[in-house]
Scaffold this motif. Structure first.
Motif: not given
Lengths: 113, 410
Positions: A60, B141-142, B148, A56, B138, B34, B145-146, B43
């Motif tokens: 990001g 990626k979440m 989450k 973290k 998906t 992208d 990369i994100d 990813q």
């Protein structure tokens, strides 16, 4: 004498190995290269894995890896060390933890940015 | 804008073919939707890439990074990121990006847009459609990369490599992966991934098993699952309930061909029919990477891109010579043999193929006019693995048929 059927994970070929353990002596068959023998011997004594995860940062999450394999039994402990990090930013190739949990492996940023 | 070779897609196939086209003397424009080059590699943060191409084990982002640096250093390649192709015309591609909407004229085009994942709709997944049904890519990626998390109690449908990789990744991030369900009797994923992603974490993999029905109104509440017979019909008395909040689908990839009009597509690969020079029916459009056929290893994608970049560059310089056509066909033991046509000539050619069944200690033979012109010994071949076969086509003028000769007999 004990026999173990293993799948080599050193490369995507995934050779089917048979490792025979006779006391301290381990013999390996089924491997197409010497990496298979090293893998099988290690798998029967101290299995090792590269851990990949993400760190973290304020910019990001950034992907990271252990610079070399760490004992399989320590994977979740290594994950906890990575999880603790809160960095401002991290760049490709940067070492963010040196010698994590005395495994001799560093945590290195791999993110392509 | 105007260029010799235009490449659509900045993943491994696109970057590799752009580099190769440039190294062979063409001016290149590389278009990527992208914000950064790398494609899906960015990813795929796990290791296992590059062993063949770089002789070194890398993670996906590292593999992408190496190629990106080479592309960025190359003065003959113009990279347009954050740029989306809206239409492919005749020697012209319309794009939309930071600098507005404009056309790029080109002598040759390389399509390298990769694949999309099959979704719940593609496989007619039974049940409701609450939040929590996601494709493995998906999820990747979440999470990667994100940053989450997607859920706490996971069921994975399909044992493709991305599904296996995500089983481990979600486990490491604290979720409980209850099971991986595979409708077939074998996994399409690599053996090493079954060992290091499932076995290492005691995640069960059930074969001949699928989801009968997804349950849940707002969020996934669970799945009914059970075994299937050889025709994939549900065996109702094996029906069980498994409580979960997320269903991850790893049920195959479809080449992203909808943008490319007017070229015929092989229903086996869902990619374009190409000749020995990887030209589609429209000879100025070349294809490589996962949009042509789904590869197991990125190393092979990069190698294919290198090959195709050369052909496209020669074409742009009017130096690509196509000889008389030789048709390629195969027995029912193959899913496909690619390229689909070859040219008469002296040079060696490499074909790529996928088997339909497992073969052991067998020969792959190439036959023309009843004579075996080349053979390759295969110790063990499985449908999950793309194989290659290099041979000389010197003197061959008629159709080449590929067959499997089992038990070491020719």
């Amino acid at each position: 004498m004990e026999k173990f059927n293993l799948t080599c994970i050193m490369c995507p070929l995934g050779c089917s190995l048979v490792a025979t353990k006779d006391g301290d002596k381990i013999t390996v068959t089924g491997n197409n290269c010497n990496r298979g023998e090293i893998f099988a011997k290690e798998e029967l004594t101290c299995p090792m894995r590269i851990v990949t995860s993400s760190v973290k940062t304020e910019k990001g999450v950034k992907s990271c890896k252990t610079s070399k394999p760490v004992p399989k039994a320590k994977i979740f402990d290594v994950m906890k060390e990575i999880e603790k990090l809160r960095l401002k930013d991290a760049k490709y190739g940067e070492v963010v933890i040196k010698n994590v949990l005395d495994t001799g492996a560093d945590i290195i940023i791999t993110a392509n940015e | 804008m105007e260029t010799d070779v235009l490449v659509i897609g900045g993943g491994p196939a696109g970057m590799s073919s752009a580099l190769s086209a440039s190294q062979n003397g063409s001016k290149v424009i590389l278009v990527e939707r992208d914000k950064v080059l790398g494609g899906i590699l960015n990813q795929c943060i796990h290791n296992g890439f590059g062993l063949h191409y770089f002789n070194e084990e890398l993670t996906g982002p590292e593999f992408a990074h190496r190629f990106r640096k080479m592309v960025e250093k190359d003065k003959n390649i113009t990279v347009l990121t954050d740029t989306l192709v809206t239409e492919i015309g005749d020697h012209k591609v319309s794009v939309m990006g930071k600098n507005g909407v404009f056309d790029i004229k080109c002598k040759a085009l390389i399509i390298a847009m990769g694949c999309r994942e099959r979704t719940a709709g593609n496989i007619s997944l039974n049940g409701t459609r609450p939040m929590g049904i996601l494709t493995a890519g998906t999820v990747q990626k979440m999470v990667n990369i994100d940053g989450k998390m997607v859920g706490k109690d996971i069921v994975i449908l399909g044992s493709g490599d991305i599904g296996l990789i995500m089983a481990r990744r979600l486990t490491l991030e604290g979720a409980k992966v209850h099971a991986v369900l595979e409708i077939n009797s074998t996994s399409s994923g690599l053996k090493r991934n079954i060992l290091q992603c499932l076995d290492d974490f005691n995640i069960p993999l059930y074969f001949n098993t699928t989801i009968f029905e997804v349950v849940g109104k707002d969020r996934v509440e669970g799945v009914y699952y059970g075994q299937v017979d050889e025709h994939f019909n549900h065996i109702e008395n094996t029906r069980k309930f498994l409580k979960c909040d997320t269903v991850v689908l790893s049920v195959g990839l479809i080449p992203e061909m909808q943008m490319v009009k007017g070229v015929s597509i092989n229903p086996k690969t869902n990619g374009a029919f190409v000749n020995e020079h990887y030209q589609t029916e429209k000879e100025w459009i070349f294809s490589c990477g996962n949009i042509l056929h789904v590869h197991d290893l990125v190393d092979n994608v990069a190698l294919e891109g290198k090959q195709v970049g050369l052909f496209a560059s020669l074409y742009a310089q009017k130096k690509l010579n196509n000889g008389n056509l030789i048709k390629v066909s195969h027995s029912a033991d193959f899913a496909y043999v690619l390229p689909y046509t070859l040219f008469e000539g002296e040079e060696e050619v490499e074909v790529k193929f996928r088997l339909k069944k497992k073969v052991v200690k067998s020969f792959i033979v190439a036959i023309s006019q009843g004579n075996i012109i080349a053979k390759k010994y295969v110790l063990a071949g499985v449908p999950g693995e793309m194989m290659t076969f290099k041979f000389s086509k010197k003197g061959v003028k008629e159709e080449i048929v590929f067959e499997v000769r089992e038990n070491g007999k020719i």
